[in-house]
Design an enzyme around this catalytic site. Structure first.
Site, PDB file in Angstrom:
ATOM      1  N   ASP A 121       0.834  -1.202   0.000  1.00  0.00           N
ATOM      2  CA  ASP A 121       0.000   0.000   0.000  1.00  0.00           C
ATOM      3  C   ASP A 121       0.873   1.259   0.000  1.00  0.00           C
ATOM      4  O   ASP A 121       0.360   2.376  -0.067  1.00  0.00           O
ATOM      5  CB  ASP A 121      -1.020  -0.011   1.155  1.00  0.00           C
ATOM      6  CG  ASP A 121      -0.379   0.034   2.521  1.00  0.00           C
ATOM      7  OD1 ASP A 121       0.863  -0.035   2.615  1.00  0.00           O
ATOM      8  OD2 ASP A 121      -1.125   0.137   3.521  1.00  0.00           O
ATOM      9  N   SER A 122       2.210   1.076   0.009  1.00  0.00           N
ATOM     10  CA  SER A 122       3.104   2.213  -0.226  1.00  0.00           C
ATOM     11  C   SER A 122       2.848   2.804  -1.611  1.00  0.00           C
ATOM     12  O   SER A 122       3.349   3.888  -1.924  1.00  0.00           O
ATOM     13  CB  SER A 122       4.571   1.791  -0.088  1.00  0.00           C
ATOM     14  OG  SER A 122       4.837   0.649  -0.868  1.00  0.00           O
ATOM     15  N   ASP A 157      -1.424  -6.443  -0.355  1.00  0.00           N
ATOM     16  CA  ASP A 157      -1.359  -5.686   0.907  1.00  0.00           C
ATOM     17  C   ASP A 157      -2.752  -5.144   1.232  1.00  0.00           C
ATOM     18  O   ASP A 157      -3.332  -4.395   0.429  1.00  0.00           O
ATOM     19  CB  ASP A 157      -0.372  -4.526   0.726  1.00  0.00           C
ATOM     20  CG  ASP A 157       0.255  -4.106   2.041  1.00  0.00           C
ATOM     21  OD1 ASP A 157       0.048  -4.786   3.062  1.00  0.00           O
ATOM     22  OD2 ASP A 157       0.973  -3.085   2.033  1.00  0.00           O
ATOM     23  N   LYS A 204      -1.012  -9.491   3.248  1.00  0.00           N
ATOM     24  CA  LYS A 204      -0.303  -8.948   4.412  1.00  0.00           C
ATOM     25  C   LYS A 204      -1.219  -7.927   5.072  1.00  0.00           C
ATOM     26  O   LYS A 204      -1.933  -7.199   4.387  1.00  0.00           O
ATOM     27  CB  LYS A 204       0.993  -8.275   3.960  1.00  0.00           C
ATOM     28  CG  LYS A 204       1.720  -7.523   5.073  1.00  0.00           C
ATOM     29  CD  LYS A 204       3.092  -7.058   4.656  1.00  0.00           C
ATOM     30  CE  LYS A 204       3.142  -5.710   3.978  1.00  0.00           C
ATOM     31  NZ  LYS A 204       2.549  -4.593   4.733  1.00  0.00           N
ATOM     32  N   GLU A 226      -1.466  -5.178   8.703  1.00  0.00           N
ATOM     33  CA  GLU A 226      -0.696  -4.529   9.768  1.00  0.00           C
ATOM     34  C   GLU A 226      -1.339  -4.729  11.136  1.00  0.00           C
ATOM     35  O   GLU A 226      -2.570  -4.684  11.261  1.00  0.00           O
ATOM     36  CB  GLU A 226      -0.593  -3.017   9.490  1.00  0.00           C
ATOM     37  CG  GLU A 226       0.202  -2.697   8.241  1.00  0.00           C
ATOM     38  CD  GLU A 226       0.367  -1.192   8.008  1.00  0.00           C
ATOM     39  OE1 GLU A 226      -0.021  -0.386   8.892  1.00  0.00           O
ATOM     40  OE2 GLU A 226       0.885  -0.830   6.941  1.00  0.00           O
ATOM     41  N   GLU A 264       8.929  -3.750  10.878  1.00  0.00           N
ATOM     42  CA  GLU A 264       9.357  -2.479  10.260  1.00  0.00           C
ATOM     43  C   GLU A 264       9.797  -1.473  11.324  1.00  0.00           C
ATOM     44  O   GLU A 264       9.116  -1.280  12.338  1.00  0.00           O
ATOM     45  CB  GLU A 264       8.198  -1.877   9.439  1.00  0.00           C
ATOM     46  CG  GLU A 264       8.571  -0.510   8.856  1.00  0.00           C
ATOM     47  CD  GLU A 264       7.578   0.033   7.835  1.00  0.00           C
ATOM     48  OE1 GLU A 264       6.600  -0.671   7.511  1.00  0.00           O
ATOM     49  OE2 GLU A 264       7.794   1.168   7.366  1.00  0.00           O
TER      50      GLU A 264
HETATM   51  O1  KIV Z   1       3.395  -1.172   1.600  1.00  0.00           O
HETATM   52  C1  KIV Z   1       4.610  -1.381   1.698  1.00  0.00           C
HETATM   53  O2  KIV Z   1       5.416  -1.074   0.828  1.00  0.00           O
HETATM   54  C2  KIV Z   1       5.097  -1.985   2.922  1.00  0.00           C
HETATM   55  C3  KIV Z   1       6.561  -1.818   3.192  1.00  0.00           C
HETATM   56  C4  KIV Z   1       6.805  -1.587   4.624  1.00  0.00           C
HETATM   57  C5  KIV Z   1       7.358  -2.942   2.666  1.00  0.00           C
HETATM   58  O3  KIV Z   1       4.366  -2.585   3.654  1.00  0.00           O
END
Ligand code: KIV
Length: 283
Positions: free
Chosen positions: A46-47, A85, A115, A117, A184
């Site tokens: 999600d970056s 993500d 993934k 958080e 992270e």
């Molecule tokens: O979204 C992203 O790029 C991440 C980074 C911390 C790898 O989760």
């Protein structure tokens, strides 16, 4: 073509002490270059909020953006473990919501896992997704989606109380059934402890040596210039290369150096007379 790695291979790599190298990618060309280079896995992070959409953070990123970018990355890297993500608020309101959205990454975008958080506070969501048969990677420490709650993009776990929270989060992620955890922005002392303690792979970004490393592609390739985190290492300067290429192109267009002869089409041989008539017809 190399064999596509599975979660079992990542587990095996940990046992053998082999490092896992991965990167973010949000589009077809970048994912295909990452695969061609032999990247162990690819995260459609999600970056993208910052790197692709120019937002200040990851909070505004939507499910639709993530699904579309994951589809594009999958098209470029069909043979690489691909991580979708889960964006902010796509798994927070209920276990059902988390399972439904995780399922979209697998069904609609071809991701191999998702993934998300958080640790203790999302353990029920991780368990629900895992119970639905979907592979999950956890993400603890500096969790950008909750940067406001953390007081900004700040390293976590630098004092004992905060280190305890990071450790408890990582343990909760493992207990909930995640196949690996990304740590992270955490001191290497904590990451090393977790790498030894947890049987699952512990990957890091800004967290020192562990079972493998991920970098954000915009940092690694020097494409993202808004800011550079302390832990980023630049392997190319695409911003400079692209800007120079654009400048050269502008200059060629203005001076009519482009298009040159090799870039043009011409009429087929023997069409000269007919063309002359055509021009006469239209005046
Ligand atoms: O979204 C992203 O790029 C991440 C980074 C911390 C790898 O989760």
């Amino acid at each position: 073509m190399a064999k596509k790695l599975s979660r079992l291979d990542f587990q095996e790599m940990k046992i053998k002490g082999e490092q896992c190298a991965w990167v973010t990618a949000y589009d077809y060309p970048t994912a295909s270059f990452a695969e061609a280079a032999g990247m162990d896995m690819i995260l459609v992070g999600d970056s993208m909020g910052m790197v692709v959409f120019g937002y200040d953070g990851t909070v505004p990123v939507t499910m639709e953006q993530c699904i579309m970018m994951t589809q594009a990355a999958r098209a470029g890297a069909r043979n690489t473990w691909l991580i979708g993500d889960m964006p902010f608020m796509s798994y927070h309101t209920s276990v059902g919501q988390a399972i439904g959205n995780a399922g979209r990454f697998i069904k609609e975008a071809g991701a191999d896992c998702v993934k998300l958080e958080g640790g203790v506070r999302v353990a029920d969501k991780i368990k629900g997704i895992v119970d639905a048969g979907i592979v999950v990677m956890g993400h603890v420490g500096l969790t950008p989606q909750s940067s406001a709650a953390l007081g900004g993009f700040r390293a976590q776990g630098r004092d004992a109380a905060s280190a305890r929270a990071v450790i408890e989060d990582a343990l909760a992620v493992h207990a909930a059934g995640a196949f690996s955890v990304l740590v992270e922005g955490v001191p290497e002392e904590i990451t090393s402890f977790l790498t030894r303690k947890l049987p699952i792979p512990v990957y890091g970004i800004g967290a020192g040596i562990c079972d493998g490393q991920v970098q954000v592609v915009g940092d690694l390739l020097g494409m993202f210039t808004a800011f550079t985190p302390k832990f980023a290492k630049k392997y190319a300067n695409l911003a400079e290369i692209e800007t120079k290429a654009f400048k050269d192109y502008i200059s060629d267009v203005k001076s009519k150096q482009y298009p040159a002869e090799e870039h043009k089409y011409h009429m087929l041989k023997g069409e000269g007379e007919a063309l002359k008539k055509l021009f006469e017809e239209f005046g």
